[in-house]
Design a protein around this motif. Structure first.
Motif, short mmCIF file in Angstrom:
data_model
loop_
_atom_site.label_atom_id
_atom_site.label_comp_id
_atom_site.label_asym_id
_atom_site.label_seq_id
_atom_site.Cartn_x
_atom_site.Cartn_y
_atom_site.Cartn_z
N ASP A 115 0.81 -1.08 -0.10
CA ASP A 115 0.06 -0.09 -0.18
C ASP A 115 0.99 1.30 -0.03
O ASP A 115 0.61 2.16 -0.51
CB ASP A 115 -1.00 0.08 1.39
CG ASP A 115 -1.97 -1.08 0.99
OD1 ASP A 115 -2.49 -1.36 -0.16
OD2 ASP A 115 -2.38 -1.54 2.06
N LEU A 142 2.23 1.52 -3.42
CA LEU A 142 1.17 2.25 -4.48
C LEU A 142 0.94 3.47 -4.22
O LEU A 142 0.32 4.11 -5.04
CB LEU A 142 -0.29 1.30 -4.35
CG LEU A 142 -0.04 -0.24 -4.48
CD1 LEU A 142 -1.40 -0.92 -4.44
CD2 LEU A 142 0.58 -0.31 -6.13
N ARG A 190 -4.41 1.03 -10.09
CA ARG A 190 -3.70 0.33 -8.78
C ARG A 190 -4.10 -1.19 -8.56
O ARG A 190 -3.21 -1.77 -8.00
CB ARG A 190 -4.14 1.22 -7.69
CG ARG A 190 -3.60 2.58 -7.39
CD ARG A 190 -4.47 3.31 -6.41
NE ARG A 190 -3.96 2.64 -5.05
CZ ARG A 190 -3.19 3.07 -4.34
NH1 ARG A 190 -2.57 4.21 -4.26
NH2 ARG A 190 -2.96 2.67 -2.95
N GLY A 233 -1.11 -3.31 -8.39
CA GLY A 233 -1.09 -3.73 -6.90
C GLY A 233 -0.94 -5.28 -6.74
O GLY A 233 -0.30 -5.79 -5.87
N ARG A 284 1.90 -7.26 -5.00
CA ARG A 284 1.71 -8.29 -4.15
C ARG A 284 2.01 -9.62 -4.15
O ARG A 284 2.64 -10.51 -3.57
CB ARG A 284 0.10 -8.38 -3.97
CG ARG A 284 -0.23 -7.25 -2.80
CD ARG A 284 -1.81 -7.28 -2.83
NE ARG A 284 -2.30 -6.15 -1.81
CZ ARG A 284 -2.50 -4.82 -2.25
NH1 ARG A 284 -2.31 -4.75 -3.51
NH2 ARG A 284 -2.80 -3.82 -1.29
#
Length: 70
Positions: free
Chosen positions: A30, A33, A55, A59, A63
């Motif tokens: 996070d 991002l 995102r 993202g 991850r």
């Protein structure tokens, strides 16, 4: 080369430093991002990876990469 102001140059250097630290952590997706705008496109096609838009897409990519590396 296009000349930019010292303030812009410093801001870009700070952003790149923040990106490198965030990637090195492997834990704070996070935070990583947050360094991108909401509508950013991450194009890694030059190294055989996909173009990711937004995102959610990049993202998920980070991850997955971080999970594999940690």
């Amino acid at each position: 080369m296009t000349a930019i102001s010292l303030e812009e140059r410093t801001a870009l250097q700070d952003l790149m430093t923040d990106y490198c630290y965030a990637v090195d952590k492997l834990t704070d997706v996070d935070g990583l991002l947050d360094l991108f705008t909401a509508d950013a496109t991450l194009d890694l096609s030059a190294i055989g990876l996909p173009v990711m838009r937004g995102r959610d897409e990049y993202g998920a990519f980070y991850r997955s990469v971080f999970a594999d590396m940690s």
